[in-house]
Design a protein around this motif. Structure first.
Motif, PDB file in Angstrom:
ATOM      1  N   ALA A  98       0.839  -1.197   0.000  1.00  0.00           N
ATOM      2  CA  ALA A  98       0.000   0.000   0.000  1.00  0.00           C
ATOM      3  C   ALA A  98       0.877   1.251   0.000  1.00  0.00           C
ATOM      4  O   ALA A  98       0.583   2.233  -0.676  1.00  0.00           O
ATOM      5  CB  ALA A  98      -0.922  -0.002   1.214  1.00  0.00           C
ATOM      6  N   LEU A  99       1.972   1.181   0.744  1.00  0.00           N
ATOM      7  CA  LEU A  99       2.906   2.306   0.801  1.00  0.00           C
ATOM      8  C   LEU A  99       3.488   2.575  -0.588  1.00  0.00           C
ATOM      9  O   LEU A  99       3.642   3.732  -1.005  1.00  0.00           O
ATOM     10  CB  LEU A  99       4.029   1.957   1.770  1.00  0.00           C
ATOM     11  N   TRP A 100       3.781   1.500  -1.309  1.00  0.00           N
ATOM     12  CA  TRP A 100       4.300   1.641  -2.678  1.00  0.00           C
ATOM     13  C   TRP A 100       3.281   2.347  -3.548  1.00  0.00           C
ATOM     14  O   TRP A 100       3.598   3.309  -4.255  1.00  0.00           O
ATOM     15  CB  TRP A 100       4.617   0.251  -3.232  1.00  0.00           C
ATOM     16  N   LEU A 101       2.010   1.899  -3.451  1.00  0.00           N
ATOM     17  CA  LEU A 101       0.959   2.495  -4.273  1.00  0.00           C
ATOM     18  C   LEU A 101       0.795   3.980  -3.947  1.00  0.00           C
ATOM     19  O   LEU A 101       0.670   4.823  -4.839  1.00  0.00           O
ATOM     20  CB  LEU A 101      -0.360   1.762  -4.054  1.00  0.00           C
ATOM     21  N   VAL A 102       0.796   4.300  -2.647  1.00  0.00           N
ATOM     22  CA  VAL A 102       0.655   5.694  -2.224  1.00  0.00           C
ATOM     23  C   VAL A 102       1.745   6.548  -2.851  1.00  0.00           C
ATOM     24  O   VAL A 102       1.512   7.685  -3.263  1.00  0.00           O
ATOM     25  CB  VAL A 102       0.720   5.786  -0.686  1.00  0.00           C
ATOM     26  N   ASN A 103       2.939   5.970  -2.968  1.00  0.00           N
ATOM     27  CA  ASN A 103       4.061   6.763  -3.447  1.00  0.00           C
ATOM     28  C   ASN A 103       4.135   6.873  -4.966  1.00  0.00           C
ATOM     29  O   ASN A 103       4.671   7.846  -5.477  1.00  0.00           O
ATOM     30  CB  ASN A 103       5.374   6.197  -2.914  1.00  0.00           C
ATOM     31  N   VAL A 104       3.601   5.871  -5.691  1.00  0.00           N
ATOM     32  CA  VAL A 104       3.700   5.967  -7.147  1.00  0.00           C
ATOM     33  C   VAL A 104       2.435   6.521  -7.780  1.00  0.00           C
ATOM     34  O   VAL A 104       2.415   6.795  -8.964  1.00  0.00           O
ATOM     35  CB  VAL A 104       4.045   4.607  -7.799  1.00  0.00           C
TER      36      VAL A 104
ATOM     37  N   ALA B  48     -13.956  15.588   5.410  1.00  0.00           N
ATOM     38  CA  ALA B  48     -12.678  16.243   5.703  1.00  0.00           C
ATOM     39  C   ALA B  48     -12.586  16.561   7.191  1.00  0.00           C
ATOM     40  O   ALA B  48     -11.527  16.426   7.811  1.00  0.00           O
ATOM     41  CB  ALA B  48     -12.543  17.517   4.882  1.00  0.00           C
ATOM     42  N   LEU B  49     -13.725  16.943   7.780  1.00  0.00           N
ATOM     43  CA  LEU B  49     -13.716  17.288   9.198  1.00  0.00           C
ATOM     44  C   LEU B  49     -13.410  16.069  10.060  1.00  0.00           C
ATOM     45  O   LEU B  49     -12.602  16.146  10.990  1.00  0.00           O
ATOM     46  CB  LEU B  49     -15.070  17.861   9.613  1.00  0.00           C
ATOM     47  N   VAL B  50     -14.056  14.935   9.751  1.00  0.00           N
ATOM     48  CA  VAL B  50     -13.793  13.729  10.541  1.00  0.00           C
ATOM     49  C   VAL B  50     -12.320  13.360  10.435  1.00  0.00           C
ATOM     50  O   VAL B  50     -11.663  13.044  11.426  1.00  0.00           O
ATOM     51  CB  VAL B  50     -14.687  12.566  10.076  1.00  0.00           C
ATOM     52  N   PHE B  51     -11.794  13.473   9.199  1.00  0.00           N
ATOM     53  CA  PHE B  51     -10.384  13.155   8.983  1.00  0.00           C
ATOM     54  C   PHE B  51      -9.485  14.061   9.820  1.00  0.00           C
ATOM     55  O   PHE B  51      -8.580  13.611  10.521  1.00  0.00           O
ATOM     56  CB  PHE B  51     -10.072  13.341   7.505  1.00  0.00           C
ATOM     57  N   ALA B  52      -9.759  15.381   9.739  1.00  0.00           N
ATOM     58  CA  ALA B  52      -8.926  16.316  10.494  1.00  0.00           C
ATOM     59  C   ALA B  52      -9.158  16.157  11.990  1.00  0.00           C
ATOM     60  O   ALA B  52      -8.222  16.243  12.790  1.00  0.00           O
ATOM     61  CB  ALA B  52      -9.229  17.743  10.064  1.00  0.00           C
ATOM     62  N   GLY B  53     -10.433  15.868  12.357  1.00  0.00           N
ATOM     63  CA  GLY B  53     -10.757  15.737  13.773  1.00  0.00           C
ATOM     64  C   GLY B  53     -10.053  14.558  14.422  1.00  0.00           C
ATOM     65  O   GLY B  53      -9.818  14.553  15.633  1.00  0.00           O
ATOM     66  N   GLN B  54      -9.692  13.553  13.597  1.00  0.00           N
ATOM     67  CA  GLN B  54      -8.980  12.410  14.170  1.00  0.00           C
ATOM     68  C   GLN B  54      -7.545  12.759  14.519  1.00  0.00           C
ATOM     69  O   GLN B  54      -6.836  11.973  15.130  1.00  0.00           O
ATOM     70  CB  GLN B  54      -9.023  11.234  13.191  1.00  0.00           C
ATOM     71  N   MET B  55      -7.100  13.953  14.078  1.00  0.00           N
ATOM     72  CA  MET B  55      -5.749  14.387  14.429  1.00  0.00           C
ATOM     73  C   MET B  55      -5.715  15.045  15.811  1.00  0.00           C
ATOM     74  O   MET B  55      -4.641  15.314  16.341  1.00  0.00           O
ATOM     75  CB  MET B  55      -5.226  15.397  13.404  1.00  0.00           C
ATOM     76  N   TRP B  95      -6.574   4.816   3.727  1.00  0.00           N
ATOM     77  CA  TRP B  95      -5.784   3.768   3.090  1.00  0.00           C
ATOM     78  C   TRP B  95      -5.003   4.346   1.921  1.00  0.00           C
ATOM     79  O   TRP B  95      -3.810   4.078   1.759  1.00  0.00           O
ATOM     80  CB  TRP B  95      -6.677   2.621   2.609  1.00  0.00           C
ATOM     81  N   ALA B  96      -5.662   5.161   1.077  1.00  0.00           N
ATOM     82  CA  ALA B  96      -5.048   5.599  -0.170  1.00  0.00           C
ATOM     83  C   ALA B  96      -3.957   6.640   0.052  1.00  0.00           C
ATOM     84  O   ALA B  96      -3.059   6.762  -0.767  1.00  0.00           O
ATOM     85  CB  ALA B  96      -6.109   6.154  -1.113  1.00  0.00           C
ATOM     86  N   LEU B  97      -4.044   7.409   1.130  1.00  0.00           N
ATOM     87  CA  LEU B  97      -3.035   8.440   1.366  1.00  0.00           C
ATOM     88  C   LEU B  97      -1.969   7.997   2.359  1.00  0.00           C
ATOM     89  O   LEU B  97      -0.814   8.369   2.246  1.00  0.00           O
ATOM     90  CB  LEU B  97      -3.697   9.710   1.904  1.00  0.00           C
ATOM     91  N   PHE B  98      -2.375   7.247   3.374  1.00  0.00           N
ATOM     92  CA  PHE B  98      -1.433   6.928   4.451  1.00  0.00           C
ATOM     93  C   PHE B  98      -1.246   5.435   4.653  1.00  0.00           C
ATOM     94  O   PHE B  98      -0.562   5.024   5.572  1.00  0.00           O
ATOM     95  CB  PHE B  98      -1.916   7.555   5.757  1.00  0.00           C
TER      96      PHE B  98
END
Lengths: 207, 335
Positions: A98-104, B48-55, B95-98
């Motif tokens: 997943a980390l790879w996908l995020v980066n590419v 976006a708020l829920v996401f930021a609020g989890q910080m 998942w897609a960002l972190f």
């Protein structure tokens, strides 16, 4: 060089690698090794710095470890340790994929890919708005935290910390909703009628 | 709270994914139905708020801190359908960002935090408010109970999924479950506290932002008709039942060990439950047989699946029967 692959290929490569990582039984050591090698190779191909991966893994392991260690602790036999290793290895491999996908894969590319895969427009519109304002809200939260820290002279009690943190959250919520109202007004002013329109992505992604 | 890939088996991932997909599609469908042109910016901002609020960190001990999950809060502000969609997108972006959580376990995570958090939490809140009233006090108490119950219900589901993911022979799940349930009850208390304080703060400052329960009921009633009050009560009951099942699951799993030993003492187990051939080999007792695997988690399924089945049955019956009392709200909304 993985960055320049077509987006669909990147997405499916990642899905295939995660599928392999989660399905290969841990008892077949060499197979697991091959999967790990493929993932590692993908990382080197994309020139993702090892130190970065290691740092992310360092934050990733503790919660997974806590979950996995409960298994061998609750039974004496070898079975518990086998499950422990399975969870750790599978988790680590799929996390690195997943980390790879995020980066590419930049997020806007992911959005375009999802659109090609016929994910409903409503979802994508909400998703792109969310992504746009996520960072705005983070900055806002940062400013509010700084302001709070500036007003505090000593370390507050635990209850006071919780109370002020929850108030911070409530205040952020109010500000976010006000912002949503303003955005809605701005969208209306630009002819928003509730339907999302997309500018067609060029077939070839950036060279 | 996120389940990582590799913790659940592929089959369980596929099953939870299918359920979550159905639930989210239904939410999107309802969202499209209710679509005012304001829904999309509002839902996006809520996500976006829920996401930021989890910080926002809520310190527990020195290195450990908790954070908001947000399903109940989102449902309180934008309603259960938009709340569910917003939470789903939060989990996806995480998942897609972190690479938080997993791709295949996304379904389970969505089921636990978005569907149970928003749908279930909303239903529980309305259910509680029916007894306390729609005053600010009622909303806050309702959200606190809803936040806690939704986390416990998620814990129960996780125990069930975990149990079904691993071969149950030779493994004693009761201690694992005890650990998970006690851990989750802490998370649940934290979530209840955070949600309660945040909602009472918003109610103090800007009461019009929290979705008014009476108007929500009206809107529901105008869409679905008489069934909606019954449906929300059923969903609330289901969440409560799952929350109770979470506390019973450690006992349930030690109970079925007890059941097995009791049965084998009585000589019944050899017969038809475990698939062992009676009296062929003494050492055969030790060999795990696939059918024996089924028997060991049958009790867990009986606990939670039985509750589910009863509620599905009750819901179907409620659908079939005409509502006993006319709903005043729906008449008002029907004008």
């Amino acid at each position: 060089m993985c960055h320049r692959w077509p987006p669909l290929a990147k997405l499916f490569a990642a899905i295939a690698m995660i599928l392999a990582a989660t399905c290969v039984p841990i008892a077949h050591g060499p197979l697991v090794g091959i999967v790990a090698c493929v993932i590692f190779f993908a990382h080197t191909l994309a020139r993702i710095p090892l130190a970065y991966v290691a740092r992310r893994l360092l934050f990733f392991w503790p919660p997974l470890f806590l979950m996995a260690i409960s298994l061998p602790l609750s039974q004496a036999g070898q079975k518990g340790w086998l499950m422990f290793m399975t969870i750790l290895v599978r988790g680590t491999l799929s996390f690195s994929t997943a980390l790879w996908l995020v980066n590419v894969m930049p997020f806007d590319q992911l959005l375009a890919t999802l659109r090609r895969l016929r994910v409903p427009d409503v979802l994508l519109a909400i998703l792109s708005l969310m992504y746009r304002f996520l960072f705005v809200l983070w900055d806002e939260l940062d400013r509010m935290r700084t302001a709070r820290a500036a007003r505090l002279f000593r370390k507050p009690s635990l209850w006071a910390t919780w109370r002020s943190a929850a108030h911070l959250l409530g205040r952020l919520l109010i500000r976010a909703l006000d912002r949503a109202d303003r955005i809605h007004g701005a969208m209306l002013a630009r002819g928003w009628d509730g339907r999302s329109r997309w500018i067609e992505q060029p077939r070839e992604d950036r060279p | 709270m996120h389940i990582q890939d590799g913790v659940l088996s592929p089959v369980v991932c596929a099953a939870t994914g299918a359920i979550a997909l159905g639930a989210v599609s239904y939410s999107v469908h309802r969202l499209k139905q209710s679509v005012a042109d304001r829904t999309i910016p509002l839902t996006g901002m809520m996500a976006a708020l829920v996401f930021a609020g989890q910080m926002v960190n809520f310190p527990i001990g020195a290195p450990v801190s908790g954070h908001l999950l947000g399903g109940v809060l989102a449902a309180a502000v934008v309603g259960p359908w938009a709340g569910c969609v917003a939470m789903t997108l939060v989990l996806f972006v995480q998942w897609a960002l972190f690479s938080d959580g997993g791709l295949f376990s996304l379904g389970a995570n969505v089921l636990h935090m978005a569907v149970i958090g928003s749908w279930g939490g909303h239903a529980v809140r309305l259910f509680v408010q029916r007894f306390i009233g729609d005053s600010h006090k009622g909303i806050v108490i309702g959200s606190v109970i809803a936040a806690w119950a939704s986390v416990m219900a998620a814990a129960a589901l996780f125990c069930l999924e975990f149990r079904m993911s691993w071969p149950p022979s030779e493994i004693d799940f009761s201690k694992v479950f005890t650990l998970m349930v006690s851990f989750h009850s802490l998370i649940g208390l934290g979530e209840a506290l955070i949600t309660g304080i945040a909602i009472s703060f918003v109610l103090n400052q800007r009461p019009e932002l929290v979705a008014d329960a009476a108007s929500v009921r009206q809107a529901d009633a105008s869409c679905v008709g008489h069934g909606s009050a019954i449906t929300s009560t059923l969903v609330a009951g289901l969440v409560f039942a799952l929350a109770v099942a979470a506390f019973l699951s450690p006992f349930a799993s030690s109970f079925d060990d007890g059941l097995e030993s009791a049965l084998s003492q009585m000589g019944i187990a050899d017969f038809n439950l475990t698939g062992r051939v009676p009296g062929v080999l003494e050492g055969y007792e030790k060999v795990p047989v696939p059918i024996a695997a089924w028997q060991t988690f049958a009790v867990s399924i009986a606990g939670i699946g039985g509750t589910l089945a009863v509620f599905v049955l009750a819901w179907l019956l409620g659908k079939a029967l005409p509502a006993a009392t006319p709903n005043l709200n729906s008449e008002a909304a029907g004008e």
